[in-house]
Design an enzyme around this catalytic site. Structure first.
Site: not given
Length: 418
Positions: A307, A326
């Site tokens: 990811d 993130g």
């Protein structure tokens, strides 16, 4: 270029004649010319030798973000693919996390062309809806013809159940794979971290596990009605694992992935209010990690993903509430997975997924195209900021112990040796 790999232990569970055997491998013009105990090839060759050298089919990451077009300051396609190559990945599936999002065939063609000279192959996802606005379906069929391997509004849930129904029904006409991000926005509200004792103590708005699980339950009901192919990216809770296991028992065509960081860290990491640990889905609790690892071992969870999401410093070095979500994860992926799982399962997970996304399978056999990852599995090191190849440095794995290292990759296009 002709390449000779010397005395490498081959990891290929599907080939009992080669699995766990030490062999020389000779690659000529991008194809495997010979595999034998000892090879003395003719002509000039690049020789690769390394202590405790292992070789497997090339690794695949089922969900990375770069930035180009629109966010080149975060990461370019060129450097992102170089980072992936140095991290052991011969193939990556690119999230539609750009500006504008790729919602037409010309956008997919642009991404494919931008990556055509790279050692690592790029397989783009197209947006599911126009501009990822969750209203009208994008040009799914045209994007599929141009090379899109699935359709996803990145990190945006499909709020309208009828839109998911129509997408699954329509995509069946051309074997399209629909992604559905698992989040019920009404339940999640303004939550930014896992709802629990840590969020309460720190005064951070909580995102309950139920917000993920309700959406997955809805998606499963819709899939049961429509048929088709559904992928749930980055699940994070124990009950999500149970829901997917039940769906698979019903023989529904459903797969899912988990982000590597959700296998390692709990929400206790938020005590320092360090925005490197602000991710979506959020870091959960020990019981969730145990269930996620159990799901990988049982096969309920199909894939691991980094990811990987580069984010420039001005969007991360903010108050926790305002910081962007993130973390990057390509560079540390193998060393972290190999630390928390055994090497056999690690390699199995890193090499899975090609058939699901319509990517040609990789074979280690004479006559096949070269697509290898080279690694050694035992040396322990500490991951440092200077080990980051990405343009952005937002890694939550800095100072973590890694087990094993990537030696390089070889594909029919080129070679990258670290």
């Amino acid at each position: 270029m002709n390449i000779l790999i010397k005395s490498a232990k081959i990891i290929d569970e599907g080939n009992s004649s080669l699995h766990l055997k030490k062999k020389d491998i000779w690659i000529k013009n991008g194809r495997i010319e010979k595999i034998a105990d000892k090879i003395v090839p003719k002509g000039q060759n690049k020789v690769i030798e390394h202590k405790d050298l292992h070789v497997s089919a090339g690794w695949l990451d089922t969900g990375v973000s770069f930035g180009e077009p629109g966010y080149e300051d975060r990461e370019t396609i060129e450097n992102g693919l170089l980072t992936a190559a140095k991290s052991g990945f011969t193939d990556v599936i690119l999230n539609p996390d750009t500006y504008p999002v790729p919602d037409s065939s010309s956008d997919i063609i642009f991404l494919k062309n931008a990556a055509k000279d790279s050692t690592t192959s790029l397989h783009p996802l197209g947006a599911l809806t126009v501009k990822s606005e969750n209203e009208d379906l994008a040009e799914l069929f045209d994007m599929k013809k141009s090379g899109a391997v699935g359709f996803y509004d990145y990190k945006k849930p499909i709020n309208n159940s009828n839109l998911l129904k129509i997408a699954l029904q329509y995509a069946q006409n051309f074997d399209g794979l629909v992604f559905s991000y698992p989040l019920d926005k009404n339940i999640a509200g303004k939550g930014i971290v896992n709802e629990g004792s840590v969020s309460t103590r720190l005064g951070l708005k909580g995102m309950p596990a139920m917000a993920e699980e309700l959406q997955i339950a809805r998606d499963i009901f819709v899939l049961q009605y429509t048929g088709g192919k559904l992928h749930i990216p980055t699940i994070s809770t124990a009950n999500s694992v149970k829901l997917i296991a039940d769906a698979k028992k019903k023989k529904l065509d459903i797969t899912c992935s988990v982000a590597i960081h959700n296998l390692v860290f709990t929400d206790n990491k938020l005590e320092s209010f360090d925005s490197k640990f602000k991710v979506k889905p959020p870091l959960r609790e020990k019981a969730d990690i145990k269930a996620l690892i159990g799901g990988l071992k049982s096969g309920t969870i199909d894939y691991v993903t980094t990811d990987h999401r580069p984010m420039n410093i001005e969007f991360k070095e903010l108050e926790f509430d305002n910081a962007s979500y993130g973390t990057i994860g390509l560079e540390s992926a193998f060393g972290i997975l190999n630390r928390i799982l055994d090497t056999k399962l690690t390699i199995s997970l890193l090499t899975k997924g090609r058939s699901r996304f319509g990517i040609p399978e990789v074979k280690i056999k004479e006559g096949a195209n070269a697509n290898f990852t080279l690694f050694e599995p035992k040396t322990t090191t500490q991951f440092k900021k200077e080990n980051i190849n990405s343009r952005s440095k937002n890694s939550m794995f800095i100072d973590e112990e890694l087990k094993g290292s990537v030696v390089g990759i070889i594909t029919e296009n080129d070679i990258q040796i670290n």
